[in-house]
Enzyme design. Structure first.
Site, PDB file in Angstrom:
ATOM      1  N   SER A 101       0.794  -1.242   0.000  1.00  0.00           N
ATOM      2  CA  SER A 101       0.000   0.000   0.000  1.00  0.00           C
ATOM      3  C   SER A 101       0.821   1.284   0.000  1.00  0.00           C
ATOM      4  CB  SER A 101      -0.932   0.022   1.201  1.00  0.00           C
ATOM      5  OG  SER A 101      -1.997  -0.854   0.984  1.00  0.00           O
ATOM      6  N   LYS A 104       0.704   3.452  -2.960  1.00  0.00           N
ATOM      7  CA  LYS A 104      -0.456   4.332  -3.213  1.00  0.00           C
ATOM      8  C   LYS A 104      -0.062   5.813  -3.141  1.00  0.00           C
ATOM      9  CE  LYS A 104      -3.600   0.844  -1.237  1.00  0.00           C
ATOM     10  NZ  LYS A 104      -4.306   0.427   0.003  1.00  0.00           N
ATOM     11  N   TYR A 225      -2.547  -1.899 -10.647  1.00  0.00           N
ATOM     12  CA  TYR A 225      -2.591  -1.748  -9.183  1.00  0.00           C
ATOM     13  C   TYR A 225      -1.904  -2.944  -8.521  1.00  0.00           C
ATOM     14  CZ  TYR A 225      -4.394  -2.039  -4.437  1.00  0.00           C
ATOM     15  OH  TYR A 225      -4.482  -2.193  -3.067  1.00  0.00           O
ATOM     16  N   TYR A 277      -4.829   3.437   8.098  1.00  0.00           N
ATOM     17  CA  TYR A 277      -6.227   2.999   8.038  1.00  0.00           C
ATOM     18  C   TYR A 277      -6.996   3.336   9.298  1.00  0.00           C
ATOM     19  CZ  TYR A 277      -3.982   0.963   4.111  1.00  0.00           C
ATOM     20  OH  TYR A 277      -3.233   0.817   2.979  1.00  0.00           O
ATOM     21  N   VAL A 295       1.016  -4.116   3.704  1.00  0.00           N
ATOM     22  CA  VAL A 295       0.909  -5.469   4.282  1.00  0.00           C
ATOM     23  C   VAL A 295       2.165  -6.312   4.037  1.00  0.00           C
ATOM     24  CG1 VAL A 295      -1.609  -5.693   4.428  1.00  0.00           C
ATOM     25  CG2 VAL A 295      -0.438  -6.264   2.288  1.00  0.00           C
TER      26      VAL A 295
HETATM   27  O1  DON Z   1      -4.643  -4.761  -2.316  1.00  0.00           O
HETATM   28  C1  DON Z   1      -4.201  -5.283  -1.306  1.00  0.00           C
HETATM   29  O2  DON Z   1      -4.906  -5.840  -0.461  1.00  0.00           O
HETATM   30  C2  DON Z   1      -2.706  -5.229  -1.092  1.00  0.00           C
HETATM   31  N1  DON Z   1      -2.035  -5.358  -2.350  1.00  0.00           N
HETATM   32  C3  DON Z   1      -2.308  -3.945  -0.435  1.00  0.00           C
HETATM   33  C4  DON Z   1      -2.961  -3.739   0.925  1.00  0.00           C
HETATM   34  C5  DON Z   1      -2.093  -3.068   1.927  1.00  0.00           C
HETATM   35  O3  DON Z   1      -0.888  -3.020   1.813  1.00  0.00           O
HETATM   36  C6  DON Z   1      -2.752  -2.536   3.145  1.00  0.00           C
HETATM   37  N2  DON Z   1      -1.778  -1.968   4.049  1.00  0.00           N
HETATM   38  N3  DON Z   1      -1.524  -2.132   5.168  1.00  0.00           N
END
Ligand code: DON
Length: 342
Positions: A101, A104, A225, A277, A295
């Site tokens: 994330s 982003k 993405y 978040y 993540v």
């Molecule tokens: O889209 C997703 O679920 C993951 N590629 C990215 C989510 C993420 O990194 C949330 N962060 N803590």
């Protein structure tokens, strides 16, 4: 009697002057405290890292993207880019992990550079959230809450101009520029794993296509993405990203090709209210700095006009934030008085 009254007035004036002086002295100490930062040393970073080395036991490595579950839960790294652009790193400094994330932030920068902030935020909000990163919040009846939760991030990436992989390539190019590291690339296996299992993200993509927010004939924009999330970085790369946004988009070596204080203000404000978040509010209370987690176990922190911090350990709390990473940031912030609201 008259003499007594004069003495009492003089005494009151003396007491008042003392209290004014002490207020001034207090204000001076406060100003001094927030503008001077002790020199950050490698030994202090090592001390903080060692203190938190076993914190991984309090969390869990993400496995909802199966390939992420293969990460070594004990891998840990801590990196800082100081005010003068000096990089100090300790721990598993060469260990690569996927940016997830944190990408982003870069997608938001690229989209706003191309389209302008108004055109991007006509399609999504500036809202914070009490919902997890992959929540469908607001999508059924309106627009994504912000560009940092998955829905808004998928939309942001879809706004970047270009067919096929072009949007992803622009994000990759920007990450390579910010980190001055042309070897950075994405992990094909993590990408395939995300693509195979990203049903919630695919659901959001189609809801936004249905409501006209996303214009696309195929899933290439969604794949972009997934690819941006699969870009592999180190904690040091994350510290350089934090530094970049902390310094009006100036690179750690002083290069000003993309200098833009509007973008850095926008990105840091979103980091502060939504970067962690649903934990963002409590995090702002404790750390008080714009931050963004992924993540993959990384967190990048911008200390405005000062430094960048990058941490890594893949064991996550229930919000999807690295447990040891958070603790290392908190210890550094307390040690060096970096909290913006202190
Ligand atoms: O889209 C997703 O679920 C993951 N590629 C990215 C989510 C993420 O990194 C949330 N962060 N803590």
């Amino acid at each position: 009697m008259k003499k007594n009254k004069t003495y009492s007035i003089l005494f009151s004036l003396f007491v008042m002057s003392l209290s004014i002086n002490s207020t001034v002295a207090f204000a001076q100490t406060t100003v001094q405290k927030s503008t001077t930062t002790k020199e950050i040393t490698k030994s202090k970073l090592t001390e903080i890292l060692e203190k938190n080395r076993t914190a991984y036991t309090k969390g869990k490595v993400a496995d909802y993207i199966p390939e992420l579950g293969k990460m070594d839960a004990k891998a840990i790294a801590f990196s800082v880019v100081t005010e003068k652009g000096k990089v100090i790193s300790v721990g598993d400094t060469n260990k690569k992990f996927t940016i997830q994330s944190i990408s982003k932030l870069i997608a938001l920068m690229v989209a706003v550079n191309e389209k302008g902030e108004k055109n991007v935020f006509d399609k999504m909000g500036y809202y914070g959230t009490d919902k997890p990163f992959n929540h469908f919040a607001n999508l059924e009846s309106g627009k994504p809450l912000n560009p940092l939760m998955n829905a808004g991030a998928i939309l942001t990436t879809s706004l970047i101009e270009g067919e096929g992989e072009v949007g992803f390539q622009k994000i990759l190019k920007m990450i390579r520029y910010i980190t001055k590291n042309d070897l950075i690339d994405y992990s094909k296996s993590v990408y395939e794993s995300e693509k195979e299992t990203g049903h919630r993200n695919r659901g959001m993509f189609y809801i936004m296509k249905n409501s006209g927010l996303i214009e696309a004939n195929d899933e290439e924009k969604l794949n972009n993405y997934f690819k941006q999330c699969s870009i592999e970085v180190t904690a040091e790369d994350l510290a350089k990203i934090g530094y970049f946004f902390a310094h009006q988009c100036t690179r750690f070596d002083g290069d000003t090709t993309y200098k833009n204080s509007e973008i850095s203000t926008l990105v840091q404000s979103q980091m502060l209210i939504a970067g962690m978040y649903e934990y963002s509010g409590e995090y702002a209370r404790r750390v008080g700095l714009p931050s963004k987690s992924g993540v993959g176990g990384g967190i990048t922190v911008a200390v405005p006009n000062k430094m960048g911090i990058g941490v890594f350990n893949p064991s996550l709390d229930t919000h999807g934030n690295s447990v040891a990473g958070y603790q290392m940031i908190l210890d550094l912030v307390n040690e060096y008085h970096l909290n913006l609201f202190e």
